[in-house]
Design a protein around this motif. Structure first.
Motif, mmCIF file in Angstrom:
data_model
loop_
_atom_site.group_PDB
_atom_site.id
_atom_site.type_symbol
_atom_site.label_atom_id
_atom_site.label_comp_id
_atom_site.label_asym_id
_atom_site.label_seq_id
_atom_site.Cartn_x
_atom_site.Cartn_y
_atom_site.Cartn_z
ATOM 1 N N HIS A 32 0.846 -1.203 0.000
ATOM 2 C CA HIS A 32 0.000 0.000 0.000
ATOM 3 C C HIS A 32 0.880 1.250 0.000
ATOM 4 C CE1 HIS A 32 -3.912 -1.900 1.769
ATOM 5 N NE2 HIS A 32 -3.702 -2.227 0.514
ATOM 6 N N ARG A 33 1.909 1.258 0.817
ATOM 7 C CA ARG A 33 2.793 2.426 0.867
ATOM 8 C C ARG A 33 3.466 2.659 -0.481
ATOM 9 N NH1 ARG A 33 3.789 0.077 5.796
ATOM 10 N NH2 ARG A 33 5.879 -0.643 5.253
ATOM 11 N N GLU A 34 3.836 1.570 -1.157
ATOM 12 C CA GLU A 34 4.449 1.708 -2.480
ATOM 13 C C GLU A 34 3.428 2.226 -3.498
ATOM 14 O OE1 GLU A 34 7.449 1.590 -5.424
ATOM 15 O OE2 GLU A 34 7.421 1.824 -3.252
ATOM 16 N N ILE A 35 2.197 1.781 -3.407
ATOM 17 C CA ILE A 35 1.135 2.292 -4.289
ATOM 18 C C ILE A 35 0.942 3.784 -4.058
ATOM 19 C CG2 ILE A 35 -1.354 2.215 -4.744
ATOM 20 C CD1 ILE A 35 -1.104 -0.874 -4.129
ATOM 21 N N PHE A 36 0.911 4.209 -2.794
ATOM 22 C CA PHE A 36 0.759 5.638 -2.490
ATOM 23 C C PHE A 36 1.947 6.434 -3.033
ATOM 24 C CE2 PHE A 36 -1.648 4.116 1.495
ATOM 25 C CZ PHE A 36 -2.850 4.079 0.801
ATOM 26 N N ARG A 37 3.151 5.892 -2.875
ATOM 27 C CA ARG A 37 4.347 6.581 -3.365
ATOM 28 C C ARG A 37 4.304 6.742 -4.880
ATOM 29 N NH1 ARG A 37 9.014 6.048 -5.821
ATOM 30 N NH2 ARG A 37 8.736 3.849 -6.296
ATOM 31 N N LEU A 38 3.951 5.676 -5.579
ATOM 32 C CA LEU A 38 3.873 5.750 -7.042
ATOM 33 C C LEU A 38 2.760 6.684 -7.490
ATOM 34 C CD1 LEU A 38 4.566 2.011 -7.909
ATOM 35 C CD2 LEU A 38 6.026 3.983 -8.477
ATOM 36 N N HIS A 39 1.667 6.718 -6.748
ATOM 37 C CA HIS A 39 0.583 7.643 -7.083
ATOM 38 C C HIS A 39 1.070 9.091 -6.975
ATOM 39 C CE1 HIS A 39 -2.865 10.236 -6.125
ATOM 40 N NE2 HIS A 39 -3.418 9.565 -7.110
ATOM 41 N N ARG A 40 1.778 9.400 -5.897
ATOM 42 C CA ARG A 40 2.315 10.761 -5.740
ATOM 43 C C ARG A 40 3.275 11.095 -6.875
ATOM 44 N NH1 ARG A 40 2.550 8.956 -0.479
ATOM 45 N NH2 ARG A 40 4.796 8.586 -0.640
ATOM 46 N N THR A 65 6.863 4.936 -14.537
ATOM 47 C CA THR A 65 6.030 5.006 -13.342
ATOM 48 C C THR A 65 4.715 4.269 -13.558
ATOM 49 O OG1 THR A 65 7.055 7.094 -12.720
ATOM 50 C CG2 THR A 65 4.932 6.574 -11.682
ATOM 51 N N LEU A 66 4.126 4.422 -14.723
ATOM 52 C CA LEU A 66 2.879 3.704 -15.026
ATOM 53 C C LEU A 66 3.090 2.194 -15.027
ATOM 54 C CD1 LEU A 66 1.369 5.980 -17.798
ATOM 55 C CD2 LEU A 66 0.375 5.506 -15.546
ATOM 56 N N HIS A 67 4.203 1.736 -15.596
ATOM 57 C CA HIS A 67 4.503 0.291 -15.592
ATOM 58 C C HIS A 67 4.714 -0.218 -14.168
ATOM 59 C CE1 HIS A 67 4.555 -0.550 -19.833
ATOM 60 N NE2 HIS A 67 5.370 0.470 -20.064
ATOM 61 N N ILE A 72 2.764 -3.330 -9.467
ATOM 62 C CA ILE A 72 2.496 -3.467 -8.026
ATOM 63 C C ILE A 72 1.012 -3.688 -7.779
ATOM 64 C CG2 ILE A 72 2.289 -0.998 -7.466
ATOM 65 C CD1 ILE A 72 4.073 -3.508 -5.249
ATOM 66 N N LEU A 73 0.156 -3.039 -8.549
ATOM 67 C CA LEU A 73 -1.288 -3.240 -8.361
ATOM 68 C C LEU A 73 -1.709 -4.658 -8.730
ATOM 69 C CD1 LEU A 73 -2.696 0.165 -9.628
ATOM 70 C CD2 LEU A 73 -2.837 -0.742 -7.295
ATOM 71 N N ARG A 74 -1.184 -5.175 -9.837
ATOM 72 C CA ARG A 74 -1.516 -6.560 -10.226
ATOM 73 C C ARG A 74 -1.098 -7.548 -9.146
ATOM 74 N NH1 ARG A 74 -2.533 -7.599 -15.865
ATOM 75 N NH2 ARG A 74 -2.455 -5.654 -17.036
ATOM 76 N N HIS A 76 -0.439 -6.933 -5.962
ATOM 77 C CA HIS A 76 -1.173 -6.674 -4.727
ATOM 78 C C HIS A 76 -2.569 -7.294 -4.758
ATOM 79 C CE1 HIS A 76 -2.281 -4.564 -1.086
ATOM 80 N NE2 HIS A 76 -3.365 -4.127 -1.691
ATOM 81 N N PHE A 77 -3.280 -7.104 -5.851
ATOM 82 C CA PHE A 77 -4.640 -7.650 -5.927
ATOM 83 C C PHE A 77 -4.628 -9.175 -5.965
ATOM 84 C CE2 PHE A 77 -5.866 -3.389 -7.887
ATOM 85 C CZ PHE A 77 -6.279 -2.892 -6.672
ATOM 86 N N LEU A 78 -3.631 -9.772 -6.603
ATOM 87 C CA LEU A 78 -3.522 -11.239 -6.586
ATOM 88 C C LEU A 78 -3.235 -11.745 -5.169
ATOM 89 C CD1 LEU A 78 -1.525 -11.869 -9.875
ATOM 90 C CD2 LEU A 78 -3.897 -12.526 -9.397
ATOM 91 N N GLN A 79 -2.386 -11.034 -4.439
ATOM 92 C CA GLN A 79 -2.098 -11.419 -3.055
ATOM 93 C C GLN A 79 -3.354 -11.303 -2.191
ATOM 94 O OE1 GLN A 79 1.142 -8.660 -2.507
ATOM 95 N NE2 GLN A 79 2.627 -10.334 -2.410
ATOM 96 N N GLU A 80 -4.110 -10.231 -2.383
ATOM 97 C CA GLU A 80 -5.354 -10.086 -1.627
ATOM 98 C C GLU A 80 -6.320 -11.226 -1.942
ATOM 99 O OE1 GLU A 80 -6.076 -5.394 -0.657
ATOM 100 O OE2 GLU A 80 -7.012 -6.206 -2.437
ATOM 101 N N GLU A 81 -6.454 -11.553 -3.209
ATOM 102 C CA GLU A 81 -7.330 -12.665 -3.590
ATOM 103 C C GLU A 81 -6.932 -13.948 -2.891
ATOM 104 O OE1 GLU A 81 -8.056 -13.792 -7.709
ATOM 105 O OE2 GLU A 81 -8.405 -11.657 -8.133
#
Length: 90
Positions: A32-40, A65-67, A72-74, A76-81
Motif C-alpha cells: 500500500h505504501r508503495e502504491i501511495f508513493r507511485l501515485h504521488r 512510473t505507469l509500468h 504493483i497493483l496486479r 497486490h490484488f492477486l495477493q489479496e485474492e
C-alpha cells in the motif's frame, strides 16, 4: 487510493485478528505504501505535462512510473485474492 486506505484501516485489522501472529499483513501494508508513493510520483509527472513541450525523458519517466504502478497493483490484488480465498470457509 480509497480502496487501499479502507483496507489498511478497516479490513486488514479484522483479517489480522483471524490470522494471528505479530503482523500477518505487513507485506500487504508495505505494498500500500508503495502504491501511495507511485501515485504521488505519477501526480507530479502529470502536473508537469502541462508544460508547452514535454521532453523524451519526462515521457520515459511517466511510462516507467505507469509500468511500476501496474505491476504493483496486479501483484497486490492477486495477493489479496489469495488471502481472501484462504479465509473462505470450505
Amino acid at each position: 487510493l480509497p480502496h487501499e486506505q479502507a483496507d489498511d484501516h478497516e479490513v486488514y485489522p479484522q483479517i489480522a485478528a483471524l490470522l494471528g501472529g505479530d503482523d500477518p499483513l505487513a507485506a500487504m501494508s508495505r505494498s500500500h505504501r508503495e502504491i501511495f508513493r507511485l501515485h504521488r510520483r505519477l501526480a507530479g509527472l502529470v502536473a508537469g505535462l502541462s508544460a508547452p513541450q514535454v521532453d523524451a525523458r519526462a515521457r520515459q519517466e511517466l511510462q516507467r512510473t505507469l509500468h511500476a504502478l501496474d505491476a504493483i497493483l496486479r501483484l497486490h490484488f492477486l495477493q489479496e485474492e489469495e488471502i481472501y480465498q484462504n479465509l473462505a470457509p470450505d
